[in-house]
Design a protein around this motif. Structure first.
Motif, PDB file in Angstrom:
ATOM      1  N   ASP A  44      -9.609 -25.443  11.852  1.00 35.57           N
ATOM      2  CA  ASP A  44      -8.210 -25.061  11.700  1.00 35.57           C
ATOM      3  C   ASP A  44      -8.039 -23.566  11.939  1.00 35.57           C
ATOM      4  O   ASP A  44      -8.966 -22.773  11.750  1.00 35.57           O
ATOM      5  N   ASN A  45      -6.837 -23.192  12.367  1.00 32.49           N
ATOM      6  CA  ASN A  45      -6.483 -21.797  12.604  1.00 32.49           C
ATOM      7  C   ASN A  45      -5.226 -21.452  11.830  1.00 32.49           C
ATOM      8  O   ASN A  45      -4.324 -22.284  11.686  1.00 32.49           O
ATOM      9  N   ASN A  46      -5.170 -20.228  11.343  1.00 35.54           N
ATOM     10  CA  ASN A  46      -3.955 -19.718  10.736  1.00 35.54           C
ATOM     11  C   ASN A  46      -3.149 -19.043  11.839  1.00 35.54           C
ATOM     12  O   ASN A  46      -3.507 -17.966  12.317  1.00 35.54           O
ATOM     13  N   PHE A  47      -2.070 -19.688  12.255  1.00 35.12           N
ATOM     14  CA  PHE A  47      -1.282 -19.192  13.377  1.00 35.12           C
ATOM     15  C   PHE A  47      -0.221 -18.180  12.961  1.00 35.12           C
ATOM     16  O   PHE A  47       0.517 -17.676  13.804  1.00 35.12           O
ATOM     17  N   SER A  48      -0.128 -17.871  11.664  1.00 31.14           N
ATOM     18  CA  SER A  48       0.914 -16.957  11.203  1.00 31.14           C
ATOM     19  C   SER A  48       0.537 -15.502  11.490  1.00 31.14           C
ATOM     20  O   SER A  48      -0.614 -15.179  11.784  1.00 31.14           O
ATOM     21  N   ARG A  49       1.525 -14.632  11.388  1.00 28.77           N
ATOM     22  CA  ARG A  49       1.320 -13.206  11.642  1.00 28.77           C
ATOM     23  C   ARG A  49       0.488 -12.611  10.506  1.00 28.77           C
ATOM     24  O   ARG A  49       0.908 -12.632   9.345  1.00 28.77           O
ATOM     25  N   SER A  94      -0.286  -9.724   9.312  1.00 26.38           N
ATOM     26  CA  SER A  94       0.142  -8.577   8.513  1.00 26.38           C
ATOM     27  C   SER A  94       0.990  -8.987   7.323  1.00 26.38           C
ATOM     28  O   SER A  94       1.153  -8.209   6.374  1.00 26.38           O
ATOM     29  N   THR A  95       1.535 -10.206   7.337  1.00 22.01           N
ATOM     30  CA  THR A  95       2.372 -10.650   6.227  1.00 22.01           C
ATOM     31  C   THR A  95       1.607 -11.494   5.222  1.00 22.01           C
ATOM     32  O   THR A  95       2.136 -11.821   4.160  1.00 22.01           O
ATOM     33  N   GLY A  96       0.371 -11.864   5.536  1.00 24.57           N
ATOM     34  CA  GLY A  96      -0.426 -12.664   4.628  1.00 24.57           C
ATOM     35  C   GLY A  96       0.039 -14.092   4.465  1.00 24.57           C
ATOM     36  O   GLY A  96      -0.310 -14.761   3.491  1.00 24.57           O
ATOM     37  N   GLY A  97       0.817 -14.595   5.416  1.00 27.76           N
ATOM     38  CA  GLY A  97       1.343 -15.948   5.317  1.00 27.76           C
ATOM     39  C   GLY A  97       0.404 -16.982   5.904  1.00 27.76           C
ATOM     40  O   GLY A  97      -0.702 -16.677   6.379  1.00 27.76           O
ATOM     41  N   THR A  98       0.861 -18.232   5.885  1.00 23.26           N
ATOM     42  CA  THR A  98       0.059 -19.338   6.407  1.00 23.26           C
ATOM     43  C   THR A  98       0.827 -20.213   7.395  1.00 23.26           C
ATOM     44  O   THR A  98       0.241 -21.121   7.985  1.00 23.26           O
ATOM     45  N   GLY A  99       2.129 -19.962   7.585  1.00 19.58           N
ATOM     46  CA  GLY A  99       2.936 -20.842   8.418  1.00 19.58           C
ATOM     47  C   GLY A  99       3.441 -20.174   9.678  1.00 19.58           C
ATOM     48  O   GLY A  99       3.669 -18.966   9.725  1.00 19.58           O
ATOM     49  N   ALA A 100       3.629 -20.967  10.708  1.00 21.92           N
ATOM     50  CA  ALA A 100       4.208 -20.507  11.968  1.00 21.92           C
ATOM     51  C   ALA A 100       4.729 -21.726  12.713  1.00 21.92           C
ATOM     52  O   ALA A 100       4.325 -22.860  12.435  1.00 21.92           O
ATOM     53  N   VAL A 101       5.627 -21.503  13.666  1.00 22.66           N
ATOM     54  CA  VAL A 101       5.982 -22.568  14.594  1.00 22.66           C
ATOM     55  C   VAL A 101       5.100 -22.380  15.823  1.00 22.66           C
ATOM     56  O   VAL A 101       4.926 -21.257  16.310  1.00 22.66           O
ATOM     57  N   VAL A 102       4.502 -23.466  16.289  1.00 28.43           N
ATOM     58  CA  VAL A 102       3.486 -23.387  17.332  1.00 28.43           C
ATOM     59  C   VAL A 102       3.847 -24.332  18.475  1.00 28.43           C
ATOM     60  O   VAL A 102       4.115 -25.521  18.259  1.00 28.43           O
ATOM     61  N   PHE A 103       3.836 -23.787  19.688  1.00 29.79           N
ATOM     62  CA  PHE A 103       4.024 -24.560  20.912  1.00 29.79           C
ATOM     63  C   PHE A 103       2.694 -24.656  21.643  1.00 29.79           C
ATOM     64  O   PHE A 103       1.927 -23.693  21.665  1.00 29.79           O
ATOM     65  N   THR A 104       2.433 -25.798  22.281  1.00 33.08           N
ATOM     66  CA  THR A 104       1.204 -25.919  23.058  1.00 33.08           C
ATOM     67  C   THR A 104       1.425 -26.742  24.319  1.00 33.08           C
ATOM     68  O   THR A 104       2.258 -27.644  24.359  1.00 33.08           O
ATOM     69  N   ASP A 140      -2.207  -9.851  21.226  1.00 28.27           N
ATOM     70  CA  ASP A 140      -1.679  -9.362  19.952  1.00 28.27           C
ATOM     71  C   ASP A 140      -0.348 -10.030  19.624  1.00 28.27           C
ATOM     72  O   ASP A 140       0.243 -10.733  20.439  1.00 28.27           O
ATOM     73  N   TRP A 141       0.114  -9.771  18.387  1.00 26.44           N
ATOM     74  CA  TRP A 141       1.489 -10.107  18.027  1.00 26.44           C
ATOM     75  C   TRP A 141       2.424  -9.032  18.581  1.00 26.44           C
ATOM     76  O   TRP A 141       2.117  -7.836  18.520  1.00 26.44           O
ATOM     77  N   TYR A 142       3.556  -9.453  19.118  1.00 23.44           N
ATOM     78  CA  TYR A 142       4.546  -8.542  19.671  1.00 23.44           C
ATOM     79  C   TYR A 142       5.906  -8.864  19.059  1.00 23.44           C
ATOM     80  O   TYR A 142       6.146  -9.981  18.600  1.00 23.44           O
TER      81      TYR A 142
END
Length: 466
Positions: A286-291, A293-303, A372-374
């Protein structure tokens, strides 16, 4: 099943009985009472690497499972089943299915249990039936990827296997796109049902569940017409070639829909695929796709996964509603985004986009930046808020079709000034809708869970135990 098939099944049973061979398990019910609520593989192990039967059974009861599919690939796993788990399950009352690998999965010495040598599935059938004679909780057996191994598993050969296992039901694993009328015609007299893993065929992913209802609505009646029962298999573990593994909410959604179909009589059971039974485990791969710097665990992911063919104009969409704050005269949005492509990749194929009120307000090629995150510039949404609200849509859009150009795109921590939306940081479930348009471009929210095995088992247990 038509009359000819029924006669064929009875005639075959009679023939086998007359020749001294055990008869087929004719007309055995696939499930009674609450149906099959099962999980496959991933037991709790001891420090020496063998199965911890007590701990495994405890976790199965925590899940409210009534059936455990015991995977047998290695010699050690077969020994664990015969010498340890079968007796423990019998004493406990936990039903057991024996799950085998097909020839296509046993290359390079992968399969070391006794009867894989020379692919002797008649040997397996005999031993499984003998084990069931000693331990009646062993009620079923299955073979993975059955429909891709039909040169081995001909109808005549499967008839031999099921004739040798009158005490256990045989449920081969067959994916939706291979559950054809011809297959059912050929095998309905020699199997009791089929396990259908849900992998969003033909897209091969564990991100989206929107096709599950249609697949069950198609497959289950076809099986029922042949007097066969369907077992839904839910991926709770990594599906090959996917960067995004199932998260807890994916498992919850698919399992809940499946159990609903048990309750209304459409299918005979639900089986998790390799949900880890050891408590407190992060999901393997598993990967943590969240940003970060915020210490979160959630993101919306497209593939778009490897070796998938897309067409120009295909896209996936994540949408929510933006509300103008009371008294506000401005609404500004900043997007945070990243992807897995660098400037060394080809431009002009995968585009990250944002739309407000159906109008494109931002776009970036996946190959325009590094890893990187932009952040975007501040985007003015006031022109789209005449009624005080508008729809925001994030997209991955195919400017040109690809044949093998994978991409993984994340959005997180959407920042708004003067307006609001639900779940802008994707740290909870809800507030967004996800859809695809025209091909294998996928989208979903992913919540990384460092204690996945505990959380997912609890989620499944709440559904199985209701």
């Amino acid at each position: 099943m038509n009359v000819i098939k029924k006669v064929a099944r009875v005639s075959l049973s009679l023939l086998l009985a007359l020749t001294g061979v055990l008869s087929l398990p004719v007309e055995v019910s696939a499930a009674t009472g609450p149906g099959i609520r099962a999980t496959f593989g991933k037991p709790v192990l001891t420090s020496a690497g063998g199965i911890d039967a007590t701990a495994t059974l405890e976790r199965l009861h925590d899940m409210h499972a009534n059936t455990y599919a015991f995977r047998v690939v290695t010699a050690g796993e077969w020994t664990d089943l015969v010498d340890v788990f079968a007796a423990a399950a019998q004493a406990d009352g936990m039903k057991v299915w024996v799950s085998l690998y097909p020839p296509s999965e046993c290359g390079g010495g992968t399969c070391t249990a006794p009867f894989y040598n020379g692919t002797d599935y008649t040997g397996w059938a005999s031993e499984i039936n003998n084990l069931a004679l000693e331990y009646p909780v062993i009620e079923g057996w299955s073979i993975d990827d059955f429909a891709t191994n039909l040169t081995t598993f001909t109808p005549a050969y499967v008839a031999q296997l099921t004739a040798a296992t009158p005490l256990v039901r045989f449920y081969p694993v067959v994916y939706f796109n291979r559950l054809t009328p011809g297959l059912l015609d050929d095998y309905d007299a020699v199997v009791n049902g089929m396990i259908m893993p849900f992998n969003d065929a033909p897209y091969h992913d564990t991100q989206m569940v929107d096709t599950l209802a249609a697949q069950i609505a198609t497959a289950a009646p076809q099986l029922a017409a042949h007097s066969l029962t369907m077992i839904l298999m839910v991926y709770a573990y990594h599906l090959s070639d996917n960067d995004v593994v199932p998260d807890v909410d994916y498992v919850r959604q698919a399992t809940e829909y499946g159990v609903d179909r048990i309750d209304d009589g459409t299918i005979g059971g639900v089986m998790q695929y390799q949900l880890p039974l050891k408590a407190g485990q992060v999901y393997s791969g598993d990967n943590n796709f969240s940003r970060p710097s915020t210490g979160g665990t959630g993101a919306v992911v497209f593939t778009v996964i490897a070796e998938q063919v897309t067409s120009a104009g295909d896209y996936a969409d994540a949408s929510t509603t933006i509300q103008l704050s009371p008294g506000s005269t401005s609404c500004l949005l900043r997007l945070y985004h990243k992807d897995n492509r660098t400037t060394a990749s080809s431009l002009g194929y995968h585009l990250k986009q944002a739309y407000a009120g159906g109008v494109k307000i931002w776009q970036k090629d996946v190959a325009a930046e590094e890893l990187d995150w932009y952040s975007s510039a501040l985007l003015d949404l006031m022109p789209y808020l005449a009624t005080g609200q508008t729809t925001l849509s994030l997209r991955l859009y195919e400017q040109a079709g690809v044949t093998n150009y994978k991409a993984t795109v994340s959005f997180d921590d959407l920042t708004l000034t003067g307006c609001s939306m639900a779940n802008p940081d994707f740290e909870t479930v809800g507030g967004w809708t996800f859809s695809r348009h025209g091909g294998p471009v996928l989208v979903g929210q992913h919540l990384y869970d460092p204690a996945y095995s505990t959380t997912a088992l609890a989620a499944v247990g709440a559904i199985y135990g209701r």
